[in-house]
Scaffold this motif. Structure first.
Motif, mmCIF file in Angstrom:
data_model
loop_
_atom_site.group_PDB
_atom_site.id
_atom_site.type_symbol
_atom_site.label_atom_id
_atom_site.label_comp_id
_atom_site.label_asym_id
_atom_site.label_seq_id
_atom_site.Cartn_x
_atom_site.Cartn_y
_atom_site.Cartn_z
ATOM 1 N N ARG A 126 0.852 -1.185 0.000
ATOM 2 C CA ARG A 126 0.000 0.000 0.000
ATOM 3 C C ARG A 126 0.886 1.232 0.000
ATOM 4 O O ARG A 126 2.112 1.136 0.102
ATOM 5 N N SER A 127 0.242 2.389 -0.103
ATOM 6 C CA SER A 127 0.973 3.639 0.066
ATOM 7 C C SER A 127 1.393 3.765 1.521
ATOM 8 O O SER A 127 0.649 3.355 2.435
ATOM 9 N N ALA A 128 2.571 4.302 1.772
ATOM 10 C CA ALA A 128 3.083 4.407 3.138
ATOM 11 C C ALA A 128 2.198 5.282 4.018
ATOM 12 O O ALA A 128 2.161 5.098 5.244
ATOM 13 N N ASN A 129 1.474 6.224 3.438
ATOM 14 C CA ASN A 129 0.620 7.106 4.240
ATOM 15 C C ASN A 129 -0.843 6.662 4.286
ATOM 16 O O ASN A 129 -1.710 7.406 4.763
ATOM 17 N N ASP A 130 -1.136 5.465 3.784
ATOM 18 C CA ASP A 130 -2.488 4.917 3.814
ATOM 19 C C ASP A 130 -2.704 4.225 5.156
ATOM 20 O O ASP A 130 -2.080 3.213 5.453
ATOM 21 N N THR A 131 -3.604 4.764 5.971
ATOM 22 C CA THR A 131 -3.858 4.196 7.299
ATOM 23 C C THR A 131 -5.079 3.282 7.327
ATOM 24 O O THR A 131 -5.409 2.715 8.370
ATOM 25 N N GLU A 132 -5.745 3.123 6.184
ATOM 26 C CA GLU A 132 -6.962 2.312 6.142
ATOM 27 C C GLU A 132 -6.737 0.918 5.579
ATOM 28 O O GLU A 132 -7.427 -0.027 5.959
ATOM 29 N N THR A 133 -5.791 0.791 4.653
ATOM 30 C CA THR A 133 -5.537 -0.508 4.020
ATOM 31 C C THR A 133 -4.391 -1.187 4.757
ATOM 32 O O THR A 133 -3.220 -0.973 4.456
ATOM 33 N N LYS A 134 -4.715 -1.995 5.738
ATOM 34 C CA LYS A 134 -3.684 -2.591 6.601
ATOM 35 C C LYS A 134 -3.497 -4.089 6.368
ATOM 36 O O LYS A 134 -2.373 -4.587 6.339
ATOM 37 N N ALA A 135 -4.613 -4.826 6.220
ATOM 38 C CA ALA A 135 -4.572 -6.278 6.031
ATOM 39 C C ALA A 135 -5.112 -6.620 4.648
ATOM 40 O O ALA A 135 -5.815 -5.812 4.034
ATOM 41 N N PRO A 136 -4.811 -7.795 4.121
ATOM 42 C CA PRO A 136 -5.288 -8.166 2.791
ATOM 43 C C PRO A 136 -6.800 -8.007 2.610
ATOM 44 O O PRO A 136 -7.256 -7.560 1.554
ATOM 45 N N GLU A 137 -7.578 -8.307 3.632
ATOM 46 C CA GLU A 137 -9.032 -8.206 3.513
ATOM 47 C C GLU A 137 -9.495 -6.761 3.323
ATOM 48 O O GLU A 137 -10.613 -6.517 2.847
ATOM 49 N N ASP A 138 -8.630 -5.801 3.666
ATOM 50 C CA ASP A 138 -8.996 -4.377 3.552
ATOM 51 C C ASP A 138 -9.039 -3.884 2.109
ATOM 52 O O ASP A 138 -9.451 -2.742 1.869
ATOM 53 N N ILE A 139 -8.632 -4.709 1.146
ATOM 54 C CA ILE A 139 -8.688 -4.256 -0.250
ATOM 55 C C ILE A 139 -10.086 -4.433 -0.845
ATOM 56 O O ILE A 139 -10.318 -4.053 -1.994
ATOM 57 N N LYS A 140 -11.022 -4.960 -0.086
ATOM 58 C CA LYS A 140 -12.393 -5.138 -0.575
ATOM 59 C C LYS A 140 -12.946 -3.814 -1.099
ATOM 60 O O LYS A 140 -12.883 -2.783 -0.418
ATOM 61 N N GLY A 141 -13.447 -3.823 -2.324
ATOM 62 C CA GLY A 141 -14.039 -2.647 -2.919
ATOM 63 C C GLY A 141 -13.056 -1.607 -3.412
ATOM 64 O O GLY A 141 -13.466 -0.534 -3.869
ATOM 65 N N LYS A 142 -11.755 -1.902 -3.361
ATOM 66 C CA LYS A 142 -10.736 -0.915 -3.727
ATOM 67 C C LYS A 142 -10.054 -1.260 -5.056
ATOM 68 O O LYS A 142 -10.182 -2.370 -5.570
ATOM 69 N N ALA A 143 -9.332 -0.286 -5.585
ATOM 70 C CA ALA A 143 -8.596 -0.480 -6.832
ATOM 71 C C ALA A 143 -7.225 -1.077 -6.523
ATOM 72 O O ALA A 143 -6.435 -0.492 -5.777
ATOM 73 N N VAL A 144 -6.954 -2.231 -7.109
ATOM 74 C CA VAL A 144 -5.707 -2.950 -6.836
ATOM 75 C C VAL A 144 -5.015 -3.263 -8.164
ATOM 76 O O VAL A 144 -5.630 -3.796 -9.084
ATOM 77 N N GLY A 145 -3.746 -2.928 -8.261
ATOM 78 C CA GLY A 145 -2.986 -3.168 -9.475
ATOM 79 C C GLY A 145 -2.216 -4.471 -9.435
ATOM 80 O O GLY A 145 -1.856 -4.973 -8.369
ATOM 81 N N VAL A 146 -1.938 -5.027 -10.627
ATOM 82 C CA VAL A 146 -1.173 -6.266 -10.740
ATOM 83 C C VAL A 146 -0.669 -6.374 -12.171
ATOM 84 O O VAL A 146 -1.257 -5.781 -13.091
ATOM 85 N N GLN A 147 0.419 -7.113 -12.381
ATOM 86 C CA GLN A 147 0.945 -7.264 -13.736
ATOM 87 C C GLN A 147 0.059 -8.204 -14.548
ATOM 88 O O GLN A 147 -0.355 -9.274 -14.081
ATOM 89 N N GLN A 148 -0.209 -7.799 -15.765
ATOM 90 C CA GLN A 148 -1.101 -8.539 -16.658
ATOM 91 C C GLN A 148 -0.565 -9.926 -16.998
ATOM 92 O O GLN A 148 0.623 -10.120 -17.221
#
Length: 272
Positions: A126-148
């Motif tokens: 995550r971004s170093a200043n992101d205090t909401e996305t802490k555990a893997p389950e916290d990515i629910k409903g969020k934009a997540v990048g990955v290599q194609q």
């Protein structure tokens, strides 16, 4: 008459008629005759493959330089987009893919793999200043990048479905995904643990690992080769060289140089 004797008789008959017997191809013999191994990798996948000051460097290069020495040939390194590598291998544009390829049951059916060269278990940053996305389950409903086109993308999609859905965005290179994470276009990026740990170590002011970092089943990176009779001796030679490097300490030194740790890797190709 046995099959062996029948084959001998057939070959003798061809010779008597002045017809040459068909030559049996052997990739390892061809490589040694040429004096080089033609490789394919994506040089935008740190710390395995990267360009530093105009020079190709990384874990992959260090390991494959030593493997090439064991085989007595020179490596020819080519920078090729990941999405073109497996198709290119199949049509024999190169001898081996040394970009780290995650071993999966589906790929095992189609390609031959070397012994693992690194852990490939998928994780998240995550971004170093992101205090909401802490555990893997916290990515629910969020934009997540990955290599194609990667195994990590497939695992991320399954995990996202399991936790209630994510917006998965695929990129040509991980560098592109990291750039969007840094600028706030993404809330997380998925990738293999070694890649993510290396990035966070180098840029701790910008990125941070989720806790726990990984999800899903343990996976491993290896090199991919063609799965046919012609390539069998080549695959064996690659694996013999890797085992020798493991036993004499060269693999340990390379892993510690780039990762700071020496993970215990299987001495056989995992089948799941």
């Amino acid at each position: 008459m046995t099959i062996k004797n029948t084959l001998k008789a057939a070959l003798f008959g061809l010779t008597a008629l002045g017809i040459s017997a068909p030559a049996f191809a052997d990739q390892l013999a061809d490589i040694k005759a040429a004096g080089k191994i033609v490789t394919a990798t994506d040089m935008h996948y740190s710390p395995f493959d990267m360009i530093i000051d105009g020079t190709y460097q990384g874990i992959t290069k260090d390991i494959f330089d030593e493997v090439s020495k064991e085989l007595g040939v020179e490596p020819l390194y080519q920078d090729i987009p990941w999405t073109a590598e497996l198709p290119g291998l199949e049509v024999k544009k190169f001898d081996i893919i040394i970009a780290p390829v995650t071993i999966t049951p589906e790929r095992l059916e189609r390609y031959a793999f070397s012994l693992p060269i690194a852990d490939a278990t998928v994780g998240l940053i995550r971004s170093a200043n992101d205090t909401e996305t802490k555990a893997p389950e916290d990515i629910k409903g969020k934009a997540v990048g990955v290599q194609q086109g990667t195994a990590q993308a497939a695992q991320l999609q399954m995990f996202g479905d399991k936790i209630g859905g994510i917006t998965m965005k695929e990129y040509g290179t991980t560098d592109e995904a990291y750039a969007d994470l840094a600028t706030g276009r993404l809330q997380a990026v998925a990738g293999s643990l070694p890649n993510l740990a290396y990035l966070v170590k180098a840029r701790s002011e910008t990125f941070a690992l989720l806790e726990p970092t990984t999800f899903g089943e343990p996976k491993y990176f290896a090199w991919a080769m063609r799965k046919d009779a012609d390539s069998a001796s080549f695959v064996e030679a690659i694996n013999t060289a890797l085992l020798k490097m493991t036993d004499d300490g060269r693999m340990k030194a390379i892993q510690e140089k780039w990762l700071g740790v020496n993970p215990v890797l299987p001495r056989e190709v995992p089948q799941d």
